[in-house]
Design a protein around this motif. Structure first.
Motif, PDB file in Angstrom:
ATOM      1  N   GLN A 208      42.038  52.701  29.720  1.00  7.54           N
ATOM      2  CA  GLN A 208      42.567  54.050  29.888  1.00  7.54           C
ATOM      3  C   GLN A 208      41.503  54.990  30.422  1.00  7.54           C
ATOM      4  OE1 GLN A 208      44.545  55.600  26.429  1.00  7.54           O
ATOM      5  NE2 GLN A 208      44.931  57.590  27.337  1.00  7.54           N
ATOM      6  N   LEU A 209      40.266  54.821  29.959  1.00  8.06           N
ATOM      7  CA  LEU A 209      39.176  55.666  30.459  1.00  8.06           C
ATOM      8  C   LEU A 209      38.940  55.429  31.945  1.00  8.06           C
ATOM      9  CD1 LEU A 209      36.632  55.325  27.496  1.00  8.06           C
ATOM     10  CD2 LEU A 209      38.144  57.255  27.995  1.00  8.06           C
ATOM     11  N   VAL A 210      38.942  54.159  32.348  1.00  7.84           N
ATOM     12  CA  VAL A 210      38.771  53.836  33.773  1.00  7.84           C
ATOM     13  C   VAL A 210      39.917  54.412  34.593  1.00  7.84           C
ATOM     14  CG1 VAL A 210      38.687  51.950  35.452  1.00  7.84           C
ATOM     15  CG2 VAL A 210      37.424  51.761  33.304  1.00  7.84           C
ATOM     16  N   SER A 211      41.116  54.295  34.051  1.00  5.38           N
ATOM     17  CA  SER A 211      42.296  54.831  34.727  1.00  5.38           C
ATOM     18  C   SER A 211      42.223  56.345  34.847  1.00  5.38           C
ATOM     19  CB  SER A 211      43.559  54.424  33.961  1.00  5.38           C
ATOM     20  OG  SER A 211      44.692  55.097  34.453  1.00  5.38           O
ATOM     21  N   ARG A 212      41.939  57.003  33.748  1.00  5.98           N
ATOM     22  CA  ARG A 212      41.898  58.472  33.735  1.00  5.98           C
ATOM     23  C   ARG A 212      40.749  59.040  34.570  1.00  5.98           C
ATOM     24  NH1 ARG A 212      45.890  62.049  32.040  1.00  5.98           N
ATOM     25  NH2 ARG A 212      47.259  60.934  30.628  1.00  5.98           N
ATOM     26  N   ARG A 213      39.671  58.288  34.670  1.00  3.93           N
ATOM     27  CA  ARG A 213      38.547  58.764  35.478  1.00  3.93           C
ATOM     28  C   ARG A 213      38.969  58.990  36.925  1.00  3.93           C
ATOM     29  NH1 ARG A 213      33.275  55.082  35.408  1.00  3.93           N
ATOM     30  NH2 ARG A 213      34.752  53.652  36.406  1.00  3.93           N
ATOM     31  N   TYR A 311      52.391  36.937  35.888  1.00  8.36           N
ATOM     32  CA  TYR A 311      51.449  37.860  35.252  1.00  8.36           C
ATOM     33  C   TYR A 311      50.291  38.217  36.187  1.00  8.36           C
ATOM     34  CZ  TYR A 311      48.133  40.011  32.067  1.00  8.36           C
ATOM     35  OH  TYR A 311      47.252  40.899  31.487  1.00  8.36           O
ATOM     36  N   GLY A 312      49.744  37.214  36.865  1.00  7.18           N
ATOM     37  CA  GLY A 312      48.621  37.469  37.767  1.00  7.18           C
ATOM     38  C   GLY A 312      48.983  38.431  38.882  1.00  7.18           C
ATOM     39  N   GLU A 313      50.165  38.275  39.446  1.00  6.91           N
ATOM     40  CA  GLU A 313      50.611  39.180  40.508  1.00  6.91           C
ATOM     41  C   GLU A 313      50.767  40.597  39.980  1.00  6.91           C
ATOM     42  OE1 GLU A 313      53.494  37.156  43.581  1.00  6.91           O
ATOM     43  OE2 GLU A 313      53.942  36.348  41.584  1.00  6.91           O
ATOM     44  N   ILE A 314      51.339  40.714  38.784  1.00  6.69           N
ATOM     45  CA  ILE A 314      51.527  42.030  38.175  1.00  6.69           C
ATOM     46  C   ILE A 314      50.183  42.683  37.887  1.00  6.69           C
ATOM     47  CG2 ILE A 314      52.347  43.198  36.089  1.00  6.69           C
ATOM     48  CD1 ILE A 314      54.620  41.152  35.969  1.00  6.69           C
ATOM     49  N   TYR A 315      49.247  41.901  37.355  1.00  9.21           N
ATOM     50  CA  TYR A 315      47.920  42.445  37.024  1.00  9.21           C
ATOM     51  C   TYR A 315      47.197  42.939  38.277  1.00  9.21           C
ATOM     52  CZ  TYR A 315      43.337  43.032  34.929  1.00  9.21           C
ATOM     53  OH  TYR A 315      42.158  43.580  34.496  1.00  9.21           O
ATOM     54  N   GLU A 316      47.112  42.096  39.284  1.00  6.13           N
ATOM     55  CA  GLU A 316      46.360  42.465  40.481  1.00  6.13           C
ATOM     56  C   GLU A 316      46.992  43.661  41.196  1.00  6.13           C
ATOM     57  OE1 GLU A 316      43.557  41.420  40.779  1.00  6.13           O
ATOM     58  OE2 GLU A 316      43.495  39.479  39.777  1.00  6.13           O
ATOM     59  N   ARG A 317      48.312  43.759  41.166  1.00  3.30           N
ATOM     60  CA  ARG A 317      49.010  44.860  41.819  1.00  3.30           C
ATOM     61  C   ARG A 317      48.728  46.206  41.131  1.00  3.30           C
ATOM     62  NH1 ARG A 317      53.871  42.637  41.905  1.00  3.30           N
ATOM     63  NH2 ARG A 317      54.677  43.454  39.949  1.00  3.30           N
ATOM     64  N   ASN A 322      44.105  44.588  43.981  1.00  2.00           N
ATOM     65  CA  ASN A 322      45.026  45.260  44.903  1.00  2.00           C
ATOM     66  C   ASN A 322      45.398  46.663  44.445  1.00  2.00           C
ATOM     67  OD1 ASN A 322      45.133  42.887  46.462  1.00  2.00           O
ATOM     68  ND2 ASN A 322      46.755  42.042  45.171  1.00  2.00           N
ATOM     69  N   SER A 323      44.697  47.149  43.425  1.00  2.00           N
ATOM     70  CA  SER A 323      44.960  48.488  42.898  1.00  2.00           C
ATOM     71  C   SER A 323      43.759  49.394  43.133  1.00  2.00           C
ATOM     72  CB  SER A 323      45.242  48.413  41.394  1.00  2.00           C
ATOM     73  OG  SER A 323      44.039  48.176  40.672  1.00  2.00           O
ATOM     74  N   GLU A 324      43.949  50.651  42.835  1.00  2.00           N
ATOM     75  CA  GLU A 324      42.841  51.600  42.960  1.00  2.00           C
ATOM     76  C   GLU A 324      41.807  51.404  41.864  1.00  2.00           C
ATOM     77  OE1 GLU A 324      42.155  56.490  43.107  1.00  2.00           O
ATOM     78  OE2 GLU A 324      44.184  55.648  43.044  1.00  2.00           O
TER      79      GLU A 324
END
Length: 347
Positions: A208-213, A311-317, A322-324
């Motif tokens: 969450q910290l990484v996301s919120r940053r 699961y792997g596709e969902i995680y990487e997306r 593949n995400s910010e």
């Protein structure tokens, strides 16, 4: 006097009767499962945060996205063969459990830690871990703060209704460090207060910290300390007392993990339906009646993977390359790839 006592005894039982009737209604009515209610309604109602990139947030086009969101889309795909038959409702950390208990939502998929007290005393059950996390602390890079002891006498922003409050208290007490907690119900307020400089640190799950940053005006000015305060297994939850619905949610998650382990993904699932591998055949429903045993079609996993991915596709997306966020999978790798992600077999 005897008649009065009997009357009072009867009256005393009425709240219990009405309470049990209400619970039966939430679980599908007449002893049925919530799964049957969802099928009749034609959509799943999913409680999420809606404010946490990577897990659940609203994109600029108004569409929900994230790991927690995709878990609900996978469940909808399993039931309806349509991942869009979901209504998302934003819940803060304080109101989330009440919304689940009262039947406002069918499932809570909201970066929620599976703990003993939650699993045994508030009328809910966790399905399966979808993300292994740990609590951390974020500070400004130029603060000079490198460890928990450096926060002595300083203010730390925290979200109420979370495991983070108790974890921080325990860790600071163990180290003999006094600090000033600033507690808020709304996650946006927690991080806005931190960014305004009203607290020297902010604590939450590390993901969450990484996301919120990424939402701060100057993300590079902030760092997440290496210290891990706790273990935080995040899992979706459903109301207690409905084993059919719990099974359905749990085995949807297990299907995502098993599909990745067996090399089944959104691109090849149609071709692998003709596989000679007995594990793949059972997973995809070309052998056995595992789906029908849960009240679904035998090919429900095909619907999940075709619409949402493994699961792997969902995680990487949502969280990975593949995400910010670019979060390494770490413990969320499969058990045979150096992680601890593991699901029981389809048989």
């Amino acid at each position: 006097m005897l008649k009065l006592k009997r009357g009072l005894s009867l009256l005393a039982t009425l709240p219990l009767v009405f309470s049990l009737s209400a619970c039966a209604g939430k679980l599908g009515g007449s002893g049925g499962s919530l799964l049957d209610t969802i099928k009749s309604r034609g959509k799943l109602i999913c409680g999420v945060s809606g404010q946490l990139p990577g897990f659940s947030y609203v994109k600029s086009n108004g569409e929900y996205a994230g790991l927690d969101v995709d878990i609900c889309r996978a469940i909808a795909a399993a039931i309806f063969n349509d991942p869009n038959k979901v209504e998302f409702r934003n819940l803060n950390s304080k109101e989330r459990f009440t919304a689940l208990q009262t039947g406002e939502v069918d499932i809570l998929s909201r970066n929620t830690t599976w703990s003993m007290s939650r699993d045994t005393s508030i009328g809910i059950k966790f399905a399966a871990v979808i993300f292994y996390d740990g609590q951390g602390i974020m500070v400004k890079k130029n603060s000079g703060i490198q460890k928990l002891e450096d926060l002595k006498g300083k203010s730390i922003c925290i979200g109420t209704g979370t495991t983070n409050e108790q974890n921080l208290t325990d860790q600071m007490r163990q180290r003999g460090v006094n600090y000033k907690p600033l507690v808020f119900e709304d996650a946006n307020t927690v991080f806005a207060t931190y960014e305004q400089g009203r607290c020297e640190g902010v604590t939450a799950d590390r993901s969450q910290l990484v996301s919120r940053r990424t939402t701060l005006s100057k993300p590079d000015d902030h760092i997440v300390l290496d210290t891990v305060l706790s273990k935080e297994p995040l899992a979706p939850a459903v109301v207690n007392g409905d084993s059919k619905w719990l099974d359905m949610v749990r085995w949807t998650i297990f299907a995502l993990v098993n599909a990745e382990e067996l090399g089944v993904n959104s691109q090849n699932v149609s071709q692998l339906a003709n596989s000679n591998n007995p594990e793949v055949k059972r997973l995809l429903g070309t052998e056995g009646n595992l789906g029908k045993g849960m009240g679904l079609t035998n090919d429900f996993v095909v619907h999940i993977i075709k619409n949402v991915g493994n699961y792997g596709e969902i995680y990487e997306r949502n969280l990975g390359k593949n995400s910010e966020l670019k979060l390494e999978r770490g413990p969320n790798k499969l058990w045979n790839q150096g992680g601890i992600l593991y699901a029981p077999p389809f048989r």
